[in-house]
Write a protein that holds these residues in place. Structure first.
Motif, PDB file in Angstrom:
ATOM      1  N   LYS A  23       5.471  15.573   2.052  1.00  0.00           N
ATOM      2  CA  LYS A  23       4.674  14.880   0.727  1.00  0.00           C
ATOM      3  C   LYS A  23       3.997  16.186   0.019  1.00  0.00           C
ATOM      4  N   ARG A  92      -4.789  12.284   1.718  1.00  0.00           N
ATOM      5  CA  ARG A  92      -3.565  11.723   2.107  1.00  0.00           C
ATOM      6  C   ARG A  92      -2.995  12.443   3.065  1.00  0.00           C
ATOM      7  N   GLU A 321       6.359   7.291  -6.087  1.00  0.00           N
ATOM      8  CA  GLU A 321       5.283   6.432  -6.228  1.00  0.00           C
ATOM      9  C   GLU A 321       4.657   6.950  -7.527  1.00  0.00           C
ATOM     10  N   GLN A 333       4.109  10.934  -5.769  1.00  0.00           N
ATOM     11  CA  GLN A 333       4.806  11.106  -4.753  1.00  0.00           C
ATOM     12  C   GLN A 333       6.463  11.135  -4.914  1.00  0.00           C
TER      13      GLN A 333
HETATM   14 MG    MG Z   1       2.941   7.245  -0.122  1.00  0.00          MG
END
Ligand code: MG
Ligand code: ADP
Ligand code: MG
Length: 889
Positions: A23, A92, A321, A333
């Motif tokens: 990510k 995150r 995203e 993302q």
């Molecule tokens: Mg995600």
């Protein structure tokens, strides 16, 4: 240089996934590409590994985070903890490998009683209270370990009190009330309050994300996916952008192409007035992405532009995203997206046509397991099935199983040998074990990007989501369809993941269109998927150096193999002609009674069978293996005969024939028949059997040649351990061939299935024109394990306890058995450079093993007919991997 503990997005890139996690690396890459990513930074996996070994964050991290947060404040002018214009962040998780939904995320970090009014001045009080209740939920769950259900039931209560269809429709006062109640939950269930110091919130969230790496859910997932425990996760701290500020805001998830079918065009779900997690957790029903095009065409256009940029850059399917805050689009993302096997083939071929990737790359983006899934059967007569419900086709396949309504029941059903269909409102990461156990997953809510859909596709499970009107009651173990039909636990369902239809009862399945299309000579395919598979297989054939043959002993199997692209038969097991009722022919040879008749009969029936197979494989090699199984398989059962004899004795009945039989069976009886009189040993003891088989093959060959055909038989001797055995067998064979005057004379080879044979391969090569590695027996004899006993028994324990990662009877043991094969290849080719080399047995159809056979330089593999396309594909991939060509685009 020491490994960095923290990197701002602007300083990383996609190549650093080990350090930044997938990510983080992709957020950095998007930042580099100039895409609209909110500012942020990544705390690296190095920091996580420090945390995992010491239990504490690295001491230097504190100051690094302070500096990095200050770096986020600068561009917007907002302050972390500022009362007038607060900067909020998300915290995150994100490791090297995507683990969808397995770890934690906390949004809206930095919101406190003091910063709340400042946030309200940015988006109103409804929005501010909504953010606050979300922070309390996520902090409570992730940091304090409060059960998420506690918040959910309060939310449900508020929705019914205020008559709100979903959380977004709760009035401001309801949200404010929820904040008060959630605070009480934190205190009661979590034993602490939400810290009113934003920095404490941030540090707590970072630590909690690191801790989530070792959570049970994450461990289960890693164990299943083979992801090492030691990697650790990174933590991404990202400035919050808000999709929940009203109707011109929203959040969505999309793919650059359809991940279920591979059809071109962006594909996804969108939710107006929502924060991102609402889209994936299925708490509200999403809109298709195209609706965004209707309501906000400019924004939709922008998004499509970014998707195109990403696809061109990554040269692959990407998922994304995104969040819209008051008409402004942000990407949160991206990654190379998971896809169904069908989509994998279709996308790979389309991308070659679009000039994005080479044909070699396309070949490497699909694999034998995916092809296998496409060859799976489909429902037959689906139209006559009783349709229970319809939903979105989230992961293709045709699955039949019994309904269960919770993951534990799915696991229990599977353990009891029953295939379960897991029916849920929606799935969460806690359902993982149940999804693994399930034949299919059905959810009432969630779109094509929901948790259930993503996980099922990754695991190759059939899945249907968003089943309209389905009301699932897990407590009562039942569900009610839109039409009022009640499904209770144990009801048999048929789930079609390709159409999204769920049927009552078990439907019959039929071959997939791909299997049917491959099994035909038709070259033009209008179906996009069939075209894609055929195109990739064609390229695999062009690239591969490893031949693909099939194991077949009937003309029907040989025909199927040939249609599926087999270039010959690598193993024709002649014992198949002599088992069943014909077994008695061999017994007669052994018992010595009417031996000549029995041999003549064997020769005659073998001639007919060989003729049929050789004719079917006209022009292609057919390796005929002489009789191999242990003798006892042809003889009557010793216990039965002995019992009979005992009864006769008691009744004073005389039966000389039966007594002779018993004596013969006694004489040949072995305690370990699998290690006894079989293969070449049997042929040494009973050479008449060799002669009969060889004569039959020669007669069949000559007959076909006389008819103008081109039969190409080869003769193979099984279970050879010593040179002299092979020499003797060969002299019998040569004599029989000379007697029949067959011309040209078929080549003679040997199987290599005993360690001694492999180690003395140079001597054997003096008597053999080819070797075929019988890897089933070679594995058994190298390991000293009987496959039949091992499957059910201790190998399972070994695998559970981590002593073994792979089943050596499924995937060739490269280290041990592989070393014997390498040795035999070296010795054999050293003694006879033109020696032919093949492999037959289960491993010849296993993708990883096929790569090994290609690496060691075999000429061909021989597998079961249905696996021929899989072997062709993997052999092509192996060639590309070993000899990558430069761009041929
Ligand atoms: Mg995600
Ligand atoms: P996961 O790995 O489970 O997808 P994420 O870290 O992507 O978890 O975050 C969960 C949700 O929160 C996603 O929908 C994401 O888009 C959203 N989100 C994360 N960071 C932000 C942010 N800075 N602003 C707005 N939404 C965010
Ligand atoms: Mg997450």
């Amino acid at each position: 240089m020491t490994t960095p503990l923290l990197l701002p997005f602007a300083r990383g890139d996609a190549s650093q996934a080990d350090l930044l996690g997938g990510k983080g690396a992709n957020l950095a890459e998007m930042t580099r590409l100039g895409l609209p990513v909110p500012p942020g930074f990544t705390i690296t996996t190095e920091a996580c590994r420090h945390f995992l070994t010491t239990g504490d964050l690295p001491p230097e991290l504190r100051d690094l985070v302070s500096t990095a947060v200050a770096g986020l404040e600068a561009p917007s002018g907002r302050g972390f903890g500022s009362a007038s214009d607060p900067l909020l962040v998300s915290v995150r998780s994100g490791g090297r490998f995507s683990m969808p939904g397995m770890m934690e995320t906390v949004l809206n970090v930095g919101l406190t009683d003091r910063t709340l009014p400042g946030l309200a001045s940015r988006g109103g009080w409804h929005f501010a209270w909504d953010c606050y209740r979300r922070l309390l939920q996520m902090y409570g769950h992730t940091v304090l370990g409060v059960d998420a259900g506690a918040f959910d039931s309060l939310l449900a209560e508020a929705r019914s009190r205020y008559g709100a269809v979903d959380d977004a429709h709760l009035p401001t006062e309801a949200l404010e009330g929820l904040v008060t109640r959630f605070r009480a939950v934190l205190l009661e269930d979590g034993g602490a309050e939400l810290p009113q110091d934003p920095r404490r919130q941030l540090d707590d969230a970072i630590t909690a994300v690191f801790r989530s790496w070792t959570g049970e859910r994450a461990r289960t997932y890693r164990a299943h996916e083979g992801i090492p425990e030691t990697l650790g996760t990174a933590v991404n701290v990202v400035e919050m952008v808000f999709g929940n500020t009203g109707e011109h805001s929203g959040s969505g998830v999309c793919f650059t192409r359809d991940p279920a079918t591979g059809a071109p065009g962006a594909y996804g779900d969108y939710l107006p007035d929502a924060q991102g997690e609402d889209v994936v957790n299925g708490s509200r029903t999403t809109l298709p992405l195209s609706e965004l095009g209707t309501h906000e065409p400019a924004l939709h256009g922008q998004l499509l532009g970014h998707l195109a940029t990403l696809e061109q850059h990554y040269r692959d399917l990407c998922d994304v995203e995104f969040t819209v805050e008051n008409g402004r689009l942000f990407l949160l993302q991206t990654r190379v997206g998971k896809r169904s096997p069908e989509a994998a083939f279709r996308i790979a071929v389309d991308m070659v046509d679009e000039g994005l990737i080479t044909a070699d790359e396309a070949l490497c983006r699909v694999d034998g397991h995916q092809l296998e899934a496409l060859l799976h059967p489909r429902f037959e007569h689906a139209e006559s099935g009783v349709v229970l419900a319809r939903g979105l086709p989230a992961s293709p396949g045709a699955a039949v199983g019994v309904a269960v309504f919770d993951p534990a029941r799915a696991v229990a059903a599977r353990a009891g040998g029953t295939a379960p269909v897991l029916v849920r409102v929606e799935t969460s990461p806690d359902d993982l074990a149940g999804i693994i156990a399930a034949e299919a997953v059905v959810t009432a809510r969630g779109g094509l990007t929901s948790h259930a859909a993503v996980v099922a596709r990754g695991l190759g499970r059939t899945c249907v989501t968003s089943v309209g009107g389905l009301v699932v009651d897990p407590a009562a173990r039942r569900a009610v369809t839109a039409d009022g039909v009640v499904i209770t636990e144990g009801d048999v369902l048929s789930v079609d993941g390709t159409s999204g239809v769920i049927y009552l009862g078990a439907l019959e399945a039929s071959p997939s269109p791909v299997a049917l299309a491959l099994d035909s000579t038709a070259r033009d395919h209008d179906d996009a998927l069939v075209h894609a598979v055929a195109t990739i297989l064609e390229h695999a054939d062009a690239r591969r150096t490893l031949g693909v043959r099939a194991n077949a002993e009937t003309a029907a199997d040989a025909l199927l193999a040939r249609r599926l692209g087999a270039e010959g038969i690598g193993l024709c097991r002649t014992e198949h002609m002599l088992l069943g009722p014909r077994r008695e022919l061999v017994e007669r040879v052994v018992v010595d009674d009417r031996r000549e008749d029995a041999l003549a009969e064997i020769e005659e029936l073998a001639t007919r069978e060989f003729e049929a197979i050789l004719a079917t494989m006209d022009g292609l090699p057919v390796v005929v293996r002489l009789l191999d199984p242990p003798l006892h398989e042809f003889l009557p059962d010793l216990v039965e005969l002995a019992t009979d004899a005992g009864r006769r004795e008691a009744r004073h009945v005389v039966d000389e024939a039966q007594d002779a039989r018993l004596a013969t069976v006694r004489r040949w009886h072995e305690t370990n028949p699998m290690l006894g009189l079989r293969g070449v040993r049997l042929l040494t003891v009973l050479p008449e059997l060799v002669v009969a088989q060889v004569r039959a093959l020669a007669v069949a060959t000559t007959a076909l040649r006389d008819r103008g055909l081109d039969p190409r038989p080869e003769i193979m001797v099984p279970l050879v351990a010593i040179e002299s055995e092979l020499a003797v067998a060969r002299s019998h064979i040569t004599r029989a061939l000379r007697d029949t005057a067959v011309a040209p004379v078929p080549p003679v080879g040997t199987m290599i299935e005993l360690p001694r044979a492999a180690l003395t391969a140079d001597a054997l090569a003096g008597h053999a024109e080819f070797f075929s590695f019988g890897t089933n027996d070679l594995t058994q004899t190298t390991w000293g394990i009987s496959r039949d006993d091992a499957e059910a028994g201790f190998l399972a324990t070994y695998r559970r306890e981590g002593l073994l990662t792979l089943d050596p009877f499924v995937t060739l043991d490269r280290v041990g058995v592989g070393e014997l094969i390498r040795t035999a290849v070296r010795l054999g080719r050293g003694a006879r450079p033109a020696l032919g080399l093949g492999a037959c047995g289960e491993h010849a159809g296993d993708p990883a093993s096929i790569h090994f056979f290609a690496e060691v330089g075999l000429d061909y593999v021989s597998c079961s007919p249905p696996r021929v396309p899989i072997a062709r594909l993997e052999a092509g991939r192996a060639a590309v991997r070993r000899h990558p060509t430069t761009d041929t685009r």
